[in-house]
Design a protein around this motif. Structure first.
Motif, short mmCIF file in Angstrom:
data_model
loop_
_atom_site.label_atom_id
_atom_site.label_comp_id
_atom_site.label_asym_id
_atom_site.label_seq_id
_atom_site.Cartn_x
_atom_site.Cartn_y
_atom_site.Cartn_z
N ARG A 77 11.72 4.50 -10.19
CA ARG A 77 10.75 5.06 -9.27
C ARG A 77 9.68 4.27 -8.55
N ILE A 78 9.49 3.07 -9.30
CA ILE A 78 8.54 2.29 -8.75
C ILE A 78 8.94 1.56 -7.47
N ARG A 79 10.33 1.52 -6.98
CA ARG A 79 10.49 1.21 -5.59
C ARG A 79 10.16 2.13 -4.65
N ASP A 80 9.92 3.33 -4.90
CA ASP A 80 9.20 4.31 -4.04
C ASP A 80 7.82 4.98 -4.25
N SER A 81 7.29 4.02 -5.07
CA SER A 81 5.95 4.89 -5.81
C SER A 81 4.82 5.05 -4.72
N ILE A 82 4.58 4.50 -3.69
CA ILE A 82 3.90 4.67 -2.72
C ILE A 82 3.93 6.07 -2.11
N GLU A 83 5.57 6.16 -1.48
CA GLU A 83 5.88 7.39 -1.03
C GLU A 83 5.79 8.67 -2.01
N LEU A 84 5.92 8.58 -3.08
CA LEU A 84 5.94 9.45 -4.08
C LEU A 84 4.62 10.01 -4.30
N ALA A 85 3.57 8.74 -4.36
CA ALA A 85 2.03 8.89 -4.61
C ALA A 85 1.53 9.85 -3.64
N GLU A 86 1.92 9.33 -2.27
CA GLU A 86 1.17 9.98 -1.07
C GLU A 86 1.85 11.58 -1.09
N LYS A 87 2.88 11.67 -1.32
CA LYS A 87 3.63 13.02 -1.38
C LYS A 87 2.90 13.99 -2.43
N ALA A 88 2.46 13.43 -3.46
CA ALA A 88 1.48 14.09 -4.64
C ALA A 88 0.38 14.17 -4.33
N GLY A 89 -0.02 13.76 -3.30
CA GLY A 89 -1.65 13.99 -2.89
C GLY A 89 -2.54 12.64 -3.17
N MET A 90 -2.08 11.89 -3.45
CA MET A 90 -2.95 10.53 -3.92
C MET A 90 -3.11 9.69 -2.53
N ALA A 91 -4.45 9.82 -1.98
CA ALA A 91 -4.74 8.79 -0.89
C ALA A 91 -4.90 7.48 -1.14
N LEU A 92 -3.98 6.56 -0.65
CA LEU A 92 -4.34 5.10 -0.89
C LEU A 92 -4.71 4.26 0.00
N THR A 93 -5.61 3.33 -0.24
CA THR A 93 -6.22 2.27 0.56
C THR A 93 -6.08 0.87 0.02
N PHE A 94 -5.33 -0.11 0.70
CA PHE A 94 -5.32 -1.36 0.14
C PHE A 94 -6.04 -2.18 0.82
N LYS A 95 -6.69 -3.30 0.13
CA LYS A 95 -7.17 -4.19 0.79
C LYS A 95 -7.25 -5.80 0.12
N THR A 96 -7.67 -6.74 0.48
CA THR A 96 -7.80 -8.03 -0.15
C THR A 96 -9.15 -8.36 -0.14
N GLY A 97 -9.49 -9.32 -1.24
CA GLY A 97 -10.76 -9.74 -1.16
C GLY A 97 -10.82 -11.03 -1.68
N GLN A 98 -12.05 -11.73 -1.94
CA GLN A 98 -12.32 -12.88 -2.20
C GLN A 98 -13.01 -13.04 -3.69
N ASN A 99 -12.85 -13.59 -4.75
CA ASN A 99 -13.96 -13.86 -5.89
C ASN A 99 -13.37 -14.87 -6.86
N VAL A 100 -13.98 -16.03 -6.75
CA VAL A 100 -13.21 -17.15 -7.29
C VAL A 100 -13.55 -16.92 -9.18
N ALA A 101 -14.39 -16.12 -9.11
CA ALA A 101 -14.76 -15.91 -10.95
C ALA A 101 -13.59 -15.03 -11.27
N TYR A 102 -12.81 -14.46 -10.76
CA TYR A 102 -11.73 -13.63 -11.21
C TYR A 102 -10.35 -14.43 -11.41
N HIS A 103 -9.51 -14.10 -12.35
CA HIS A 103 -8.28 -14.65 -12.58
C HIS A 103 -7.55 -14.63 -11.34
N PRO A 104 -6.70 -15.59 -11.16
CA PRO A 104 -5.80 -15.35 -9.64
C PRO A 104 -4.88 -14.00 -9.41
#
Length: 228
Positions: A77-104
């Protein structure tokens, strides 16, 4: 990191092309879900480093959301997880960021419920499906989720760690690892303990009842790494 067996290199049974970018991402999502302790209504997902550069091609977004849905690393079900999550009522926002202190391979998850309760979890996928949780709600702590984790939010007071460890010892719970952080002397603090076995509910309630303890979380994904 010292590899203990071949599975530390090739990774766990999984859906996806990469143990670091998919299996590890699933485990970070599951850890965040268990720490939050409920289905999150809103989640902001921020990718850093190589995660930010390749998350779409490697399905890291699907993997993290699959973990937030509490799917195991080999759950199709991971292949369809975003669709399944949104149908279940989970609002998702995806972003990218920069922080050299973090692991890659780092992701930050901000989870909220309808009442506005929020947890912020930072995790890194370090290879072979292994992960490190690097931060919880602004506290700099590190733990692996390879063992059950007890997370105690409390005021920084004398004897607090001793009280917690004595309670665990009284119930026959062995502590394998411990980390802690505080905002300042006498300020807010968190103690994380990885244990060799699940912590019984009566011990959790005993710790929760200590003076100056604000919240106790028990997070365990070790017994459910493979879906049934």
């Amino acid at each position: 990191m010292r590899f203990k067996d071949v599975f530390s290199i090739i990774g766990p049974s999984m859906v996806g092309p990469s143990s670091s970018h998919t299996a590890g991402a699933v485990r970070i999502g599951r850890a965040a879900r268990r720490i939050f302790g409920a289905f999150p209504e809103r989640v902001e997902i921020v990718f850093y480093g190589s995660f930010a550069e390749t998350y779409l091609g490697h399905g890291t977004d699907l993997a993290v959301v699959g973990g937030l849905m509490d799917f195991a690393t080999d759950d199709i079900r991971i292949r369809d997880s975003i669709e399944l999550a949104e149908k279940a009522g989970m609002a998702l926002t995806f972003k990218t960021g920069q922080n050299v202190a973090y692991h890659p391979n780092t992701v930050m998850l901000k989870l909220k419920d309808q009442e506005g309760r929020e947890d912020v979890i930072v995790g890194a996928s370090i290879g072979g499906g292994n992960v490190e949780i690097l931060g919880v709600n602004g506290f700099d702590v590190k733990f692996t989720m390879n063992y059950p984790a007890l997370i105690v939010f409390h005021k920084d007071t004398r004897g607090m760690v001793a009280h917690i460890t004595r309670i665990l010892d009284s119930g026959g719970v062995n502590i394998g690892y411990m980390d802690l952080d505080r905002k300042g002397r006498g300020g807010e603090a968190v103690t994380v303990l990885e244990t060799d076995e699940a912590v019984p509910q009566n011990l959790i309630e005993h710790i929760r009842g200590l003076d100056n303890v604000h919240r106790v979380v028990f997070a365990d994904i070790t017994s459910e790494e493979v879906s049934e």
